[in-house]
Enzyme design. Structure first.
Site, mmCIF file in Angstrom:
data_model
loop_
_atom_site.group_PDB
_atom_site.id
_atom_site.type_symbol
_atom_site.label_atom_id
_atom_site.label_comp_id
_atom_site.label_asym_id
_atom_site.label_seq_id
_atom_site.Cartn_x
_atom_site.Cartn_y
_atom_site.Cartn_z
ATOM 1 N N GLN A 18 0.858 -1.204 0.000
ATOM 2 C CA GLN A 18 0.000 0.000 0.000
ATOM 3 C C GLN A 18 0.890 1.248 0.000
ATOM 4 O O GLN A 18 2.097 1.183 0.265
ATOM 5 C CB GLN A 18 -0.871 0.004 1.259
ATOM 6 C CG GLN A 18 -0.085 -0.097 2.559
ATOM 7 C CD GLN A 18 -0.833 -0.821 3.659
ATOM 8 O OE1 GLN A 18 -2.077 -0.792 3.743
ATOM 9 N NE2 GLN A 18 -0.102 -1.502 4.531
ATOM 10 N N ASP A 66 -7.711 -5.098 14.096
ATOM 11 C CA ASP A 66 -7.531 -3.655 13.880
ATOM 12 C C ASP A 66 -7.039 -3.457 12.447
ATOM 13 O O ASP A 66 -5.896 -3.073 12.190
ATOM 14 C CB ASP A 66 -6.509 -3.128 14.900
ATOM 15 C CG ASP A 66 -6.209 -1.663 14.688
ATOM 16 O OD1 ASP A 66 -5.122 -1.207 15.115
ATOM 17 O OD2 ASP A 66 -7.045 -0.964 14.076
ATOM 18 N N SER A 67 -7.908 -3.765 11.499
ATOM 19 C CA SER A 67 -7.479 -3.831 10.093
ATOM 20 C C SER A 67 -7.807 -2.535 9.353
ATOM 21 O O SER A 67 -8.521 -1.669 9.867
ATOM 22 C CB SER A 67 -8.229 -4.979 9.407
ATOM 23 O OG SER A 67 -9.601 -4.619 9.335
HETATM 24 N N1 SAM Z 1 -7.271 1.983 13.117
HETATM 25 C C1 SAM Z 1 -7.220 1.950 11.675
HETATM 26 C C2 SAM Z 1 -8.598 1.797 11.129
HETATM 27 O O1 SAM Z 1 -9.499 1.466 11.868
HETATM 28 O O2 SAM Z 1 -8.754 2.025 9.921
HETATM 29 C C3 SAM Z 1 -6.349 0.826 11.188
HETATM 30 C C4 SAM Z 1 -5.068 0.720 11.941
HETATM 31 S S1 SAM Z 1 -3.743 -0.096 11.255
HETATM 32 C C5 SAM Z 1 -2.866 1.159 10.470
HETATM 33 C C6 SAM Z 1 -4.370 -1.134 9.975
HETATM 34 C C7 SAM Z 1 -3.289 -2.102 9.597
HETATM 35 O O3 SAM Z 1 -3.831 -3.299 9.029
HETATM 36 C C8 SAM Z 1 -2.307 -1.571 8.531
HETATM 37 O O4 SAM Z 1 -1.051 -1.387 9.115
HETATM 38 C C9 SAM Z 1 -2.288 -2.643 7.441
HETATM 39 O O5 SAM Z 1 -1.011 -2.849 6.888
HETATM 40 C C10 SAM Z 1 -2.794 -3.852 8.223
HETATM 41 N N2 SAM Z 1 -3.368 -4.918 7.387
HETATM 42 C C11 SAM Z 1 -4.174 -4.795 6.313
HETATM 43 N N3 SAM Z 1 -4.487 -6.014 5.812
HETATM 44 C C12 SAM Z 1 -3.862 -6.932 6.607
HETATM 45 C C13 SAM Z 1 -3.803 -8.349 6.611
HETATM 46 N N4 SAM Z 1 -4.456 -9.070 5.679
HETATM 47 N N5 SAM Z 1 -3.072 -8.964 7.571
HETATM 48 C C14 SAM Z 1 -2.417 -8.228 8.519
HETATM 49 N N6 SAM Z 1 -2.415 -6.870 8.568
HETATM 50 C C15 SAM Z 1 -3.141 -6.236 7.618
#
Ligand code: SAM
Length: 283
Positions: free
Chosen positions: A31, A155-156
Site C-alpha cells: 500500500q 484492527d485492520s
Molecule cells: N485503526 C485503523 C482503522 O481502523 O482504519 C487501522 C489501523 S492499522 C494502520 C491497519 C493495519 O492493518 C495496517 O497497518 C495494514 O497494513 C494492516 N493490514 C491490512 N491487511 C492486513 C492483513 N491481511 N493482515 C495483517 N495486517 C493487515
C-alpha cells in the site's frame, strides 16, 4: 499556497484536513504509506489515501477497541492483534499488568517502521517485552491457530486491498477456532452512515453472527473517520459484553483513560434505531 489532505467518502462528500507538511511517503509492497503534520489533527497516518489514525483523536478508537473487551474478559492474558501496525492497540494493551503475551500480526513491516520513526505517540510501546510482531497476512496466520488466544483484536484497514480477507466468513470462522473456550473477538466494524460503509458493515456483521454465538455492536464518535460515527464488533464464545461486565473490577485497575468510562461501556451498546435496523436485516 494551502495544502489539504482529503478523503472522499462518496462522489459528493469528503473530509479535508489542512496540512502543514508531508513528513513521509512510500509505496510498500502492499500500500501507499503517507504521514503528514496538520494544525488541527496533529500528525496523522494515511494508507492508500485513507485516514488511519491522527494524533488528535486516535485515543478514542484505541481505547474503545481495547478497554471494552478487556473490561469484560478479566482473565485475558494472551492476545492476538491483527493489523494494528501503528501500535495504538498495543499501547493500550500493555497498560494491563495481567497481560502476558501480545502477538501482533501485521502484513506490512513498512507501516511499523514508519510509525516507529514518525508516530511515537502510538508506536512507542511496540518494544514492550510481551510483544512479538509477525509480518504476515492475518488471514493466513489465523488458519494455523487452535484455541490459542483469550482475545483477538482485528484492527485492520477497510474491506478492500490487503484488508479484504479480514472481513470474510473464513477469517471469522478461523478466529472462532483460534480462541479459547471463553474467548472474545473485537473488530473495527466500519460505519453505518454512508451507503457503501453501511453495506460493508452489514456484510461483516452477517458473517460474524454466523460464526459466533454472541455478537453485539457498539459505537464511538471518531471525528476523523467516515461520518464520525464508528462501530465496533464484540463477538464471543461465552462472555456477554454487558451481563459479564463488572465496572468496579475495571475501575480497581486504575487505568486512566480519556474516552472510555465504565458508564460509557454500557451506553455505547445502545445504538440508533436505523443502525439496529441495518443489523437486524442481516441477523
Ligand atoms: N485503526 C485503523 C482503522 O481502523 O482504519 C487501522 C489501523 S492499522 C494502520 C491497519 C493495519 O492493518 C495496517 O497497518 C495494514 O497494513 C494492516 N493490514 C491490512 N491487511 C492486513 C492483513 N491481511 N493482515 C495483517 N495486517 C493487515
Amino acid at each position: 499556497m494551502e495544502l489539504w489532505f482529503s478523503e472522499r467518502y462518496t462522489p459528493n462528500a469528503q473530509f479535508s484536513i489542512r496540512v502543514d507538511k508531508q513528513i513521509f511517503s512510500t509505496q510498500s509492497e502492499f500500500q501507499r504509506i503517507d504521514i503528514f503534520d496538520s494544525p488541527e489533527f496533529g500528525r496523522f497516518l494515511a494508507l492508500d489515501g485513507y485516514l488511519m489514525c491522527t494524533e488528535k483523536d486516535e485515543f478514542i478508537y484505541h481505547e474503545m477497541i481495547v478497554h471494552v473487551p478487556m473490561a469484560v474478559h478479566k482473565n485475558a492474558r494472551k492476545i492476538l492483534v491483527i493489523g494494528g501496525g501503528d501500535g495504538g492497540v498495543v499501547r493500550e494493551l500493555v497498560r494491563y499488568d495481567r497481560v502476558e503475551t501480545i502477538h501482533l500480526v501485521e502484513i506490512d513491516p513498512e507501516v511499523v517502521q514508519a510509525c516507529k520513526n514518525y508516530m511515537p505517540f502510538t508506536a512507542g510501546w511496540l518494544n514492550d517485552p510481551r510483544v512479538t510482531i509477525f509480518y504476515e497476512d492475518g488471514l493466513k496466520y489465523i488458519r494455523r491457530q487452535v484455541e490459542e488466544y483469550d482475545l483477538i483484536i482485528v484492527d485492520s484497514t477497510d474491506p478492500f486491498g490487503p484488508g479484504e480477507g479480514l472481513f470474510t466468513k473464513e477469517f471469522y470462522g478461523n478466529c472462532f477456532k483460534a480462541l479459547k473456550e471463553d474467548g472474545v473477538m473485537v473488530n473495527q466494524h466500519e460505519s453505518p452512515f454512508y451507503e457503501n460503509d453501511a453495506v460493508a458493515m452489514q456484510r461483516a456483521h452477517k458473517r460474524i453472527v454466523q460464526s459466533f454465538p454472541i455478537s453485539r455492536v457498539y459505537q464511538a464518535h471518531i471525528p476523523s473517520y467516515s461520518s464520525g460515527h464508528w462501530l465496533f464488533g464484540f463477538a464471543s464464545k461465552k462472555l456477554h459484553p454487558l451481563r459479564d461486565f463488572d465496572p468496579e473490577s475495571w475501575k480497581a485497575l486504575n487505568i486512566k483513560t480519556r474516552y472510555y468510562t465504565t458508564v460509557l461501556h454500557t451506553g455505547c451498546f445502545a445504538l440508533p434505531a436505523y443502525v439496529e435496523e441495518l443489523l437486524r436485516e442481516v441477523e
